[in-house]
Design an enzyme around this catalytic site. Structure first.
Site, PDB file in Angstrom:
ATOM      1  N   ASP A  46      84.605  10.668  58.424  1.00  0.00           N
ATOM      2  CA  ASP A  46      83.757  11.856  58.271  1.00  0.00           C
ATOM      3  C   ASP A  46      82.323  11.391  58.017  1.00  0.00           C
ATOM      4  O   ASP A  46      82.104  10.309  57.479  1.00  0.00           O
ATOM      5  CB  ASP A  46      84.252  12.709  57.090  1.00  0.00           C
ATOM      6  CG  ASP A  46      83.778  14.154  57.173  1.00  0.00           C
ATOM      7  OD1 ASP A  46      84.624  15.038  57.414  1.00  0.00           O
ATOM      8  OD2 ASP A  46      82.558  14.396  57.009  1.00  0.00           O
TER       9      ASP A  46
ATOM     10  N   THR B 278      82.912  23.816  65.012  1.00  0.00           N
ATOM     11  CA  THR B 278      82.367  24.441  66.225  1.00  0.00           C
ATOM     12  C   THR B 278      81.793  25.802  65.820  1.00  0.00           C
ATOM     13  O   THR B 278      82.416  26.835  66.078  1.00  0.00           O
ATOM     14  CB  THR B 278      83.455  24.603  67.308  1.00  0.00           C
ATOM     15  OG1 THR B 278      84.657  25.076  66.684  1.00  0.00           O
ATOM     16  CG2 THR B 278      83.743  23.329  68.040  1.00  0.00           C
TER      17      THR B 278
ATOM     18  N   VAL C 148      90.995  21.405  58.668  1.00  0.00           N
ATOM     19  CA  VAL C 148      91.914  21.064  59.748  1.00  0.00           C
ATOM     20  C   VAL C 148      92.253  19.574  59.719  1.00  0.00           C
ATOM     21  O   VAL C 148      93.419  19.173  59.719  1.00  0.00           O
ATOM     22  CB  VAL C 148      91.285  21.466  61.111  1.00  0.00           C
ATOM     23  CG1 VAL C 148      92.002  20.818  62.273  1.00  0.00           C
ATOM     24  CG2 VAL C 148      91.289  22.976  61.248  1.00  0.00           C
TER      25      VAL C 148
ATOM     26  N   ARG D  27      83.029  30.472  53.454  1.00  0.00           N
ATOM     27  CA  ARG D  27      82.280  30.502  54.720  1.00  0.00           C
ATOM     28  C   ARG D  27      82.353  31.879  55.379  1.00  0.00           C
ATOM     29  O   ARG D  27      83.432  32.413  55.550  1.00  0.00           O
ATOM     30  CB  ARG D  27      82.811  29.429  55.683  1.00  0.00           C
ATOM     31  CG  ARG D  27      82.417  28.036  55.240  1.00  0.00           C
ATOM     32  CD  ARG D  27      82.964  26.997  56.167  1.00  0.00           C
ATOM     33  NE  ARG D  27      84.420  26.970  56.179  1.00  0.00           N
ATOM     34  CZ  ARG D  27      85.118  26.145  56.932  1.00  0.00           C
ATOM     35  NH1 ARG D  27      84.507  25.299  57.730  1.00  0.00           N
ATOM     36  NH2 ARG D  27      86.435  26.150  56.884  1.00  0.00           N
TER      37      ARG D  27
ATOM     38  N   CYS E  48      86.769  30.964  61.728  1.00  0.00           N
ATOM     39  CA  CYS E  48      87.445  31.220  63.010  1.00  0.00           C
ATOM     40  C   CYS E  48      87.209  32.610  63.585  1.00  0.00           C
ATOM     41  O   CYS E  48      86.570  32.742  64.628  1.00  0.00           O
ATOM     42  CB  CYS E  48      88.938  31.000  62.837  1.00  0.00           C
ATOM     43  SG  CYS E  48      89.326  29.311  62.401  1.00  0.00           S
TER      44      CYS E  48
ATOM     45  N   LYS F  57      82.261  13.475  50.524  1.00  0.00           N
ATOM     46  CA  LYS F  57      83.663  13.775  50.807  1.00  0.00           C
ATOM     47  C   LYS F  57      84.474  12.474  50.863  1.00  0.00           C
ATOM     48  O   LYS F  57      85.565  12.378  50.297  1.00  0.00           O
ATOM     49  CB  LYS F  57      83.761  14.476  52.163  1.00  0.00           C
ATOM     50  CG  LYS F  57      84.481  15.786  52.116  1.00  0.00           C
ATOM     51  CD  LYS F  57      84.428  16.472  53.469  1.00  0.00           C
ATOM     52  CE  LYS F  57      84.096  17.926  53.278  1.00  0.00           C
ATOM     53  NZ  LYS F  57      84.040  18.686  54.508  1.00  0.00           N
TER      54      LYS F  57
END
Ligand SMILES: NC(=O)c1ccc[n+]([C@@H]2O[C@H](COP(=O)([O-])OP(=O)(O)OC[C@H]3O[C@@H](n4cnc5c(N)ncnc54)[C@H](O)[C@@H]3O)[C@@H](O)[C@H]2O)c1
Length: 439
Positions: free
Chosen positions: A48, A102, A29, A349, A277, A53
């Site tokens: 981050d 999250t 995102v 994931r 999600c 990364k």
């Protein structure tokens, strides 16, 4: 709307592209969002906690397929973007956008710790006149109950001294038509000034920005969208299980139902939900709802049906191996094709393939996989490596299981060279072949 001098100053900075933006969390995102602002001429601090990364991004190496290396390198050399782990860059920023994970805890309750951690660090560096926007998907109330409470501890008055909003991210990694720059954005501010400034900044990169009346409404909007998908996928998965018992081809039924020009929207069955999600977000909503004394039944049921699908796939494979290959699952050679949670991306994931492989290994089958996007796959303490799709390799398997339908796989090559196929995505819809069995 009560005018604030800080609102006027930030408005001018946004309109003159002088506003500096910090994006916290550079994942699927945050990175595309940071790149989009930089492409439009805003200076962006990408922040981050993952040092690897940051190192890679600072060299122009993007790990997200939708962000091209050339685009990133150009922004870096034009000094429109910088990457670091340093939260002190918040002090130099005008707008801070939070895109941290999250996930769920082991108890399947929301794990909001990343949002809290990022907010605390921002709070340590926050100053008057800044706008903070949360984009991470979360339960309704998070922006006011967590972020506002923490920032208020600094004695800042929301809507006057600083601004706070929620705007759900709707990015769909791997989607060739819709991306961060052309997906309508929903924004809910904690006050009218917060909403005004948030709409203004997003309008600089996205043509359609829709204002809703509060951050809570914006938070709930995202959860409605994802719960809608999760529940409808569960419905079609259940219908697929029924059709299996009734010996009816579910895929043909959907194609026929789809011809109705109103009142029907096609969803497709599959090996199980994956990603960050759909398996997660509806549970944020049910958790919050329960705390307010309302027991949501449909969300829980949908979650149960969807999470049963990998078991169903394994049961079907065992059945096929027994009845068609005349072999026991014990030491049967099985090839899983596609291990990412959806097509044309490299994200594993929550992928159902992982559960399917784990269950087949537990049954002592020999399992290999092929995925053009994933060269190595951790399964418990083991690590599997993607095999090459050669004629000889394919023929050596008792059963090939299609789990992810990547567009660049040569399915006719697989069909030609395999003995038995279980297709969970209907990639062989055009082939009426006796060795293909569908979900
Ligand atoms: N991936 C999607 O398709 C998608 C779509 C819409 C919404 N979302 C939501 O957006 C949010 C982010 O998802 P994502 O897929 O980008 O996650 P991600 O795991 O790809 O990226 C999150 C990044 O945040 C970093 N991070 C964690 N804690 C941090 C901290 N305290 N400070 C700075 N960086 C930190 C991580 O290192 C990681 O790079 C989640 O709430 C998710 O539900 C994701």
């Amino acid at each position: 709307m009560k005018i604030s001098i800080y609102r006027e100053k930030l408005k001018d900075k946004i309109n003159n592209k002088k506003a500096k933006i910090a994006v916290i969390g550079l994942g699927y995102v945050g990175l595309p969002l940071a790149v989009e602002f930089a492409k439009k001429g805003f200076f962006v601090f990408g922040i981050d906690i993952d040092k690897k990364k940051i190192k890679a991004l600072s060299r122009g190496n993007s790990y997200i397929q939708d962000i091209k290396r050339t685009a990133l390198s150009e922004l870096l050399s034009n000094k429109l973007i910088s990457f670091s782990c340093d939260y002190r860059n918040i002090v130099k920023s005008d707008i801070i956008i939070i895109c941290v994970p999250t996930p769920l805890r082991k108890t399947r309750e929301p794990d909001i710790s990343y949002v809290v951690e990022a907010t605390r660090k921002i709070k340590d560096n926050v100053k008057k006149g800044q706008l903070v926007i949360l984009e991470s998907t979360t339960y309704p109330g998070t922006t006011e109950e967590i972020l506002l409470v923490l920032f208020s501890e600094r004695g800042l008055k929301v809507g006057q001294d600083f601004f706070l909003a929620f705007s759900p991210e709707r990015v769909d990694p791997g989607n060739r038509v819709f991306n961060t720059s052309n997906i309508t954005k929903v924004v809910g501010g904690v006050s009218k000034n917060c909403a005004y400034l948030s709409k203004l900044i997003y309008s600089k990169i996205i043509p359609q920005v829709i204002l809703v009346s509060s951050s809570k409404v914006a938070e709930m909007t995202k959860l409605l969208e994802n719960t809608f998908r999760a529940v409808n996928i569960a419905l079609i998965n259940e219908i697929a299980l029924m059709c299996d018992k009734l010996k009816i081809n579910i895929w043909e039924v959907i194609e026929a139902a789809k011809t109705k020009p109103f009142g029907f929207m096609p969803f497709y069955p599959g090996p199980g939900l994956g990603g960050h999600c759909l398996p997660v977000d509806p549970l944020y909503l049910s958790w919050k709802s329960r705390r307010h004394g309302f027991e949501p039944r449909l969300i829980e049921l949908a979650s149960q049906i969807n999470s049963h699908m990998p078991n169903h796939v394994v049961n079907k494979v065992v059945e096929l191996i027994n009845s068609k290959a005349k072999h026991s699952i014990l030491e049967a050679n099985i090839l899983i094709v596609g291990v990412t949670y959806k097509r044309d991306i490299c994200d594993i994931r929550e992928s159902p393939s992982i559960d399917i492989i784990r269950m087949l290994l537990e049954k002592q089958a020999n399992v290999s996989y092929y995925d053009p996007y994933v060269s190595q796959l951790p399964i418990g303490k083991k690590s599997l490596h993607s095999i090459k799709l050669t004629k000889k390799n394919i023929f050596g398997f008792d059963c090939v299981v299609i789990v992810t339908d990547h567009a660049k796989i040569d399915y006719s090559f697989i069909l030609k060279n395999s003995k038995l196929i279980f297709d969970t995505r209907n990639v062989f819809k055009k082939f009426n072949n006796s060795k293909v069995f569908r979900l």
